[in-house]
Design an enzyme around this catalytic site. Structure first.
Site, short mmCIF file in Angstrom:
data_model
loop_
_atom_site.label_atom_id
_atom_site.label_comp_id
_atom_site.label_asym_id
_atom_site.label_seq_id
_atom_site.Cartn_x
_atom_site.Cartn_y
_atom_site.Cartn_z
N GLU A 197 0.88 -1.17 0.00
CA GLU A 197 0.00 0.00 0.00
C GLU A 197 0.92 1.21 0.00
O GLU A 197 1.33 1.70 1.04
CB GLU A 197 -0.92 -0.03 1.24
CG GLU A 197 -2.09 0.93 1.14
CD GLU A 197 -1.74 2.33 1.61
OE1 GLU A 197 -1.13 3.09 0.81
OE2 GLU A 197 -2.07 2.66 2.75
N GLU A 206 5.28 11.50 -1.87
CA GLU A 206 6.21 10.80 -0.98
C GLU A 206 6.95 9.66 -1.69
O GLU A 206 7.92 9.14 -1.17
CB GLU A 206 5.53 10.29 0.29
CG GLU A 206 5.03 11.44 1.17
CD GLU A 206 4.49 10.97 2.50
OE1 GLU A 206 4.60 11.73 3.46
OE2 GLU A 206 3.96 9.85 2.59
#
Length: 420
Positions: A197, A206
């Site tokens: 995930e 990110e």
């Protein structure tokens, strides 16, 4: 006694170096390029500073700059962690983010459904759960399927607790917890399924996806399975009346007074960066949404992440006020079962809310649009060349009126830095 303001006014300008490009979107904003040296005259807020470049003065986003040091050693030290790993992994070593993710039923149940619906095909398979956190996906695999082993990889200090959770739930014979970065861990064998995930705001923010791709290239056997298998970033032109009223229209006449001179500052402070955790109502979508960037997790390469570009062409379905664009993402998990259904996790406004919610990009000024008007353009996700978890989203758009008695064509462009 000299006041703090007087001291600030008398202070000498400080030299800073630009970490990335910035295209000022307002008349008071200063544009600059990566590597430019700027003189900072004042720091009126933590996010916006008053700076000078080539004898031109304007506001600049503080997050784009770092202080220039004369000694090369100090300069190198400031860049020794371009991934900001200590901060990034440190945040995942506490329960706050894990509580948020585990409480997200849409997210967590999607992964559970993937494991459950493919349980027969997972029997005796070797799996990797990359960035496993508390190990919830690994525990699903151990309890709902019968893989031979699940390598649960976690770089943060949460891995110590994950081992306890694995043992507490009686899964230690199947789940092996490995603490370390994906780029550094060693496995005794290749894996059949790589599940992770990894998604962030606007899908890529990110850039955990880079670690997934590196693990894929190193540890996924030929013909192995990636979960998610594909992903898409979706965009829609939208209204944002309440947010605009809260941040901008508020200054028109608070308490019967004219505060409109503060509106340019409000625009710089509130609309320059994207608004995370935005929840758009379906009625605020001015057009049907469309996918602007699609990822195939089997063929995507790390170098592709440096810049991703998509095009869009929308047709307004109703008249309204065009305040900006809203973005979200969808990921798909290919079934291993013959004729099995693909599992979808959709973070948009037409599905159950997730902890990601949506991301709002506000225009500097709202624009009236009418049914039949077209809004076309491009979106570019450009990775920061220094700070590798950050990126800039640049939107360029054209609005063409459908009215026969008008010659209305409006063009705009705006860049939004996305920083942690």
């Amino acid at each position: 006694m000299q006041t703090e303001k007087e001291a600030e006014d008398d202070a000498s300008p400080e030299e800073y170096v630009a970490l990335s490009n910035f295209t000022g979107s307002g008349s008071d904003q200063l544009s600059f390029s990566c590597g430019d040296r700027l003189l900072v005259h004042a720091k009126p807020s933590s996010e916006w500073w008053w700076a000078e470049l080539h004898e031109v003065i304007g506001y600049v986003p503080a997050g784009h700059l770092r202080q220039h040091e004369e000694e090369e050693e100090e300069e190198d030290a400031s860049l020794e962690d371009p991934w900001q790993d200590e901060e990034y992994f440190g945040s995942y070593g506490t329960l706050r983010l894990h509580l948020e993710m585990l409480s997200d039923k849409s997210r967590t149940e999607a992964y559970r459904q993937v494991i459950l619906s493919n349980s027969a095909s997972l029997r005796n398979k070797v799996m990797m759960d990359l960035g496993c956190g508390t190990g919830i996906i690994s525990l699903f695999c151990a309890q709902l399927a019968q893989p031979s082993v699940v390598y649960a990889v976690e770089a943060s200090s949460m891995a110590e607790y994950t081992r306890q959770l694995v043992k507490q739930n009686g899964c230690e014979e199947v789940v092996t917890v490995l603490q370390g970065r994906a780029e550094e861990i060693e496995l005794p064998e290749q894996v059949d399924i790589l599940v992770s995930e990894w998604m962030g705001n606007c899908l890529l923010f990110e850039f955990m996806v880079e670690s997934v791709l590196l693990a894929r290239d190193r540890w996924l056997r030929e013909g192995g399975v990636m979960w998610p298998s594909s992903a898409a970033l979706t965009l829609v032109p939208c209204q944002a009346d309440s947010y605009y009223a809260e941040k901008m229209a508020f200054w028109e006449q608070p308490y019967g007074l004219d505060f409109t001179p503060l509106q340019p500052l409000a625009q710089q402070e509130f609309f320059t960066k994207p608004k995370f955790s935005h929840l758009i109502e379906p009625d605020d979508c001015l057009t049907a949404p469309c996918d602007v960037i699609s990822l195939d997790m089997y063929t995507l390469q790390v170098k592709d992440l440096e810049e991703m570009k998509g095009q869009f062409h929308f047709s307004a379905e109703k008249s309204g006020v065009f305040h900006g664009f809203t973005a979200w993402f969808t990921v798909h998990f290919k079934s291993l079962e013959t004729g099995g259904a693909t599992v979808e996790l959709n973070t948009g406004p037409y599905s159950e809310p997730t902890h990601w919610k949506q991301t709002l990009f506000m225009l500097d000024r709202p624009v009236s649009v009418y049914a039949g008007d077209s809004i076309s353009g491009t979106v570019v996700l450009r990775r920061n060349p220094v700070w590798r978890r950050h990126m800039t989203v640049t939107l360029q758009w054209n609005i063409n009126s459908s009215a026969e008695d008008t010659d209305n064509c409006q063009v705009g462009t705006k860049s939004f830095p996305m920083w942690r």
